[in-house]
Motif scaffolding. Structure first.
Motif, PDB file in Angstrom:
ATOM      1  N   ALA A 181       0.828  -1.205   0.000  1.00  0.00           N
ATOM      2  CA  ALA A 181       0.000   0.000   0.000  1.00  0.00           C
ATOM      3  C   ALA A 181       0.863   1.255   0.000  1.00  0.00           C
ATOM      4  N   ILE A 182       0.342   2.311  -0.597  1.00  0.00           N
ATOM      5  CA  ILE A 182       0.947   3.644  -0.487  1.00  0.00           C
ATOM      6  C   ILE A 182      -0.104   4.521   0.190  1.00  0.00           C
ATOM      7  N   LEU A 183       0.299   5.183   1.267  1.00  0.00           N
ATOM      8  CA  LEU A 183      -0.670   5.981   2.012  1.00  0.00           C
ATOM      9  C   LEU A 183      -0.563   7.469   1.671  1.00  0.00           C
ATOM     10  N   LEU A 184      -1.711   8.126   1.555  1.00  0.00           N
ATOM     11  CA  LEU A 184      -1.759   9.576   1.361  1.00  0.00           C
ATOM     12  C   LEU A 184      -2.045  10.201   2.721  1.00  0.00           C
ATOM     13  N   ASP A 185      -1.654  11.461   2.887  1.00  0.00           N
ATOM     14  CA  ASP A 185      -1.982  12.120   4.151  1.00  0.00           C
ATOM     15  C   ASP A 185      -3.424  12.635   4.081  1.00  0.00           C
ATOM     16  N   PRO A 186      -3.958  13.188   5.158  1.00  0.00           N
ATOM     17  CA  PRO A 186      -5.365  13.609   5.126  1.00  0.00           C
ATOM     18  C   PRO A 186      -5.671  14.660   4.044  1.00  0.00           C
ATOM     19  N   GLN A 187      -4.659  15.393   3.580  1.00  0.00           N
ATOM     20  CA  GLN A 187      -4.865  16.369   2.496  1.00  0.00           C
ATOM     21  C   GLN A 187      -4.757  15.718   1.119  1.00  0.00           C
ATOM     22  N   GLY A 188      -4.305  14.490   1.074  1.00  0.00           N
ATOM     23  CA  GLY A 188      -4.214  13.784  -0.206  1.00  0.00           C
ATOM     24  C   GLY A 188      -2.824  13.727  -0.800  1.00  0.00           C
ATOM     25  N   PHE A 189      -1.819  14.230  -0.078  1.00  0.00           N
ATOM     26  CA  PHE A 189      -0.453  14.139  -0.592  1.00  0.00           C
ATOM     27  C   PHE A 189       0.175  12.791  -0.219  1.00  0.00           C
ATOM     28  N   VAL A 190       1.074  12.360  -1.094  1.00  0.00           N
ATOM     29  CA  VAL A 190       1.736  11.061  -0.903  1.00  0.00           C
ATOM     30  C   VAL A 190       2.630  11.098   0.343  1.00  0.00           C
ATOM     31  N   THR A 191       2.559  10.031   1.150  1.00  0.00           N
ATOM     32  CA  THR A 191       3.462   9.963   2.307  1.00  0.00           C
ATOM     33  C   THR A 191       4.472   8.835   2.127  1.00  0.00           C
ATOM     34  N   GLU A 192       4.040   7.599   2.389  1.00  0.00           N
ATOM     35  CA  GLU A 192       4.984   6.475   2.352  1.00  0.00           C
ATOM     36  C   GLU A 192       4.216   5.168   2.229  1.00  0.00           C
ATOM     37  N   GLY A 193       4.944   4.074   2.162  1.00  0.00           N
ATOM     38  CA  GLY A 193       4.325   2.756   2.164  1.00  0.00           C
ATOM     39  C   GLY A 193       4.044   2.333   3.598  1.00  0.00           C
ATOM     40  N   SER A 194       3.501   1.137   3.786  1.00  0.00           N
ATOM     41  CA  SER A 194       3.169   0.698   5.149  1.00  0.00           C
ATOM     42  C   SER A 194       4.442   0.529   5.982  1.00  0.00           C
ATOM     43  N   GLY A 195       5.578   0.298   5.320  1.00  0.00           N
ATOM     44  CA  GLY A 195       6.837   0.166   6.049  1.00  0.00           C
ATOM     45  C   GLY A 195       8.024   0.603   5.216  1.00  0.00           C
ATOM     46  N   GLU A 196       7.799   1.567   4.311  1.00  0.00           N
ATOM     47  CA  GLU A 196       8.871   2.007   3.404  1.00  0.00           C
ATOM     48  C   GLU A 196       8.663   3.471   3.022  1.00  0.00           C
ATOM     49  N   ASN A 197       9.760   4.177   2.802  1.00  0.00           N
ATOM     50  CA  ASN A 197       9.673   5.520   2.211  1.00  0.00           C
ATOM     51  C   ASN A 197       9.646   5.389   0.695  1.00  0.00           C
ATOM     52  N   LEU A 198       9.315   6.490   0.037  1.00  0.00           N
ATOM     53  CA  LEU A 198       9.111   6.472  -1.418  1.00  0.00           C
ATOM     54  C   LEU A 198       9.998   7.468  -2.155  1.00  0.00           C
ATOM     55  N   PHE A 199      10.395   7.074  -3.358  1.00  0.00           N
ATOM     56  CA  PHE A 199      11.075   7.997  -4.277  1.00  0.00           C
ATOM     57  C   PHE A 199      10.454   7.858  -5.651  1.00  0.00           C
ATOM     58  N   LEU A 200      10.363   8.959  -6.381  1.00  0.00           N
ATOM     59  CA  LEU A 200       9.966   8.856  -7.784  1.00  0.00           C
ATOM     60  C   LEU A 200      11.002   9.559  -8.644  1.00  0.00           C
ATOM     61  N   ILE A 201      11.065   9.138  -9.897  1.00  0.00           N
ATOM     62  CA  ILE A 201      12.010   9.737 -10.835  1.00  0.00           C
ATOM     63  C   ILE A 201      11.237  10.211 -12.053  1.00  0.00           C
ATOM     64  N   ARG A 202      11.479  11.450 -12.436  1.00  0.00           N
ATOM     65  CA  ARG A 202      10.897  11.956 -13.685  1.00  0.00           C
ATOM     66  C   ARG A 202      11.941  12.847 -14.355  1.00  0.00           C
ATOM     67  N   ASP A 203      12.187  12.585 -15.623  1.00  0.00           N
ATOM     68  CA  ASP A 203      13.182  13.337 -16.398  1.00  0.00           C
ATOM     69  C   ASP A 203      14.522  13.442 -15.674  1.00  0.00           C
ATOM     70  N   GLY A 204      14.943  12.337 -15.090  1.00  0.00           N
ATOM     71  CA  GLY A 204      16.272  12.292 -14.469  1.00  0.00           C
ATOM     72  C   GLY A 204      16.373  12.949 -13.106  1.00  0.00           C
ATOM     73  N   VAL A 205      15.244  13.454 -12.584  1.00  0.00           N
ATOM     74  CA  VAL A 205      15.266  14.093 -11.265  1.00  0.00           C
ATOM     75  C   VAL A 205      14.565  13.170 -10.261  1.00  0.00           C
ATOM     76  N   LEU A 206      15.168  13.066  -9.081  1.00  0.00           N
ATOM     77  CA  LEU A 206      14.619  12.241  -8.010  1.00  0.00           C
ATOM     78  C   LEU A 206      13.737  13.124  -7.123  1.00  0.00           C
ATOM     79  N   TYR A 207      12.555  12.621  -6.780  1.00  0.00           N
ATOM     80  CA  TYR A 207      11.654  13.364  -5.882  1.00  0.00           C
ATOM     81  C   TYR A 207      11.274  12.470  -4.702  1.00  0.00           C
ATOM     82  N   SER A 208      11.089  13.095  -3.544  1.00  0.00           N
ATOM     83  CA  SER A 208      10.627  12.337  -2.378  1.00  0.00           C
ATOM     84  C   SER A 208       9.827  13.279  -1.486  1.00  0.00           C
ATOM     85  N   PRO A 209       8.767  12.764  -0.846  1.00  0.00           N
ATOM     86  CA  PRO A 209       8.012  13.620   0.082  1.00  0.00           C
ATOM     87  C   PRO A 209       8.944  14.135   1.184  1.00  0.00           C
ATOM     88  N   SER A 210       8.788  15.390   1.565  1.00  0.00           N
ATOM     89  CA  SER A 210       9.733  15.975   2.525  1.00  0.00           C
ATOM     90  C   SER A 210       9.471  15.483   3.944  1.00  0.00           C
TER      91      SER A 210
END
Ligand code: PPE
Length: 305
Positions: A181-210
């Motif tokens: 599962a990937i959980l969103l916060d109450p506002q709907g922004f991405v947080t993390e998995g049930s036991g993992e942090n998340l990273f995404l890559i787009r156009d060679g740039v790494l993004y992660s929730p702060s």
């Protein structure tokens, strides 16, 4: 089932596995206030074993106890030594280490403060999200359960009770045929998995929730930020929306247990080409080089056994 080993460290001494039991009135069992860690020990490329970022994990455990005001009867050095001792005593070359501090038995009621007890367990633990996960990637589903808000539970603390939120999300995902599962916060922004942090890559740039959001300050997440720097990959930490996951070129989860696990699908939408992406693969292989001592980014990260 966990394969039992010989000894467990409990309240200052090594005792036989079968004797590491607690009373049914254990306060933390009833109300969920305990703090814990998950740490891996890896066989190094030179044949010895080392616990990865042991002191950083124990420091987070002390921070967790501080956040929830759990009295910890041991100092960082004692818990570091206890963790190494458990691995040595059981002659484990690769394992997972679980220190836990909890309120013992004696007094009941939410306001009660029975004495804190501390245990450190070690066991052999293979891949967390399945054998193919590291190479093929996993299928994830956005949870219908929101990650707790930043002022509901204190997610910088790794607290036992917080994991009810994770279990609800994880079980829901599994029931629906997904791997995680990937959980969103109450506002709907991405947080993390049930036991993992998340990273995404787009156009060679790494993004992660702060870290300002409702996420655990993951040690693997931090290691990956250092690896990104090493590889010259730009990293942006900012709020991430659900649909940004759908259109990511690559997506992956990180954690001590999950290591670096690619995500191949979110909510039935294929991510990138649907296989482990090139950058993910590079970060993953670098991560294994780092935990196995082949690439040293920080001397302090490897605690030799
Ligand atoms: N978020 C959560 C909610 C979490 O539980 C973990 C670790 C992480 C992020 C990653 O943190 P770190 O290990 O410091 O990189 N989850 C542990 C527990 C897994 C379990 O099922 O037990 C772990 O990976 O050890």
């Amino acid at each position: 089932m966990v394969d039992k080993v010989e000894k467990i460290w409990m309240d200052g001494e090594l005792i036989p596995w079968d004797e590491a039991n607690v009373h049914i009135l254990t306060h933390s069992l009833h109300y969920g206030l305990g703090v814990f860690e998950g740490i891996r020990c890896y066989k190094q490329h030179d044949g010895e074993s080392a616990i990865f970022r042991l002191r950083d994990h124990i420091r987070r455990m002390v921070d967790s106890a501080h956040i929830v005001r759990l009295d910890l009867p041991y100092e960082i050095d004692q818990l570091v030594e206890a963790s190494a001792e458990v691995v040595r005593a059981n002659q484990l070359d690769e394992c997972y280490i679980r220190p836990i501090a909890f309120l013992g038995a004696g007094a009941m009621g939410v306001g009660a403060r029975p004495p804190t007890r501390v245990g450190v367990i070690a066991w052999r633990w293979g891949t967390y999200l399945g054998d193919d996960a590291l190479s093929r990637g996993i299928r994830a589903k956005i949870s219908s359960f929101a990650r707790v808000g930043v002022n509901s539970l204190m997610t910088k603390a790794k607290v036992t009770g917080h994991y009810v939120n994770s279990i609800l999300a994880n079980r829901e995902a599994h029931q629906a045929g997904y791997d995680e599962a990937i959980l969103l916060d109450p506002q709907g922004f991405v947080t993390e998995g049930s036991g993992e942090n998340l990273f995404l890559i787009r156009d060679g740039v790494l993004y992660s929730p702060s870290l300002g959001g409702s996420i655990l300050s993951g040690i693997t997440r931090h290691t990956v930020t250092r690896i990104a720097k090493e590889l010259g990959l730009p990293l942006v930490e900012r709020p991430i929306s659900r649909d940004e996951l759908y259109i990511a070129d690559e997506l992956f989860m990180v954690g001590t247990a999950a290591e670096v696990t690619p995500i191949s699908e979110v909510d039935d939408r294929r991510i990138g080409s649907g296989v482990r992406g090139e950058i993910t693969e590079k970060i993953q292989s670098t991560y294994f080089d780092v935990v196995r001592g082949k690439l040293v980014l920080d001397e302090e990260w490897l605690h030799r056994i």
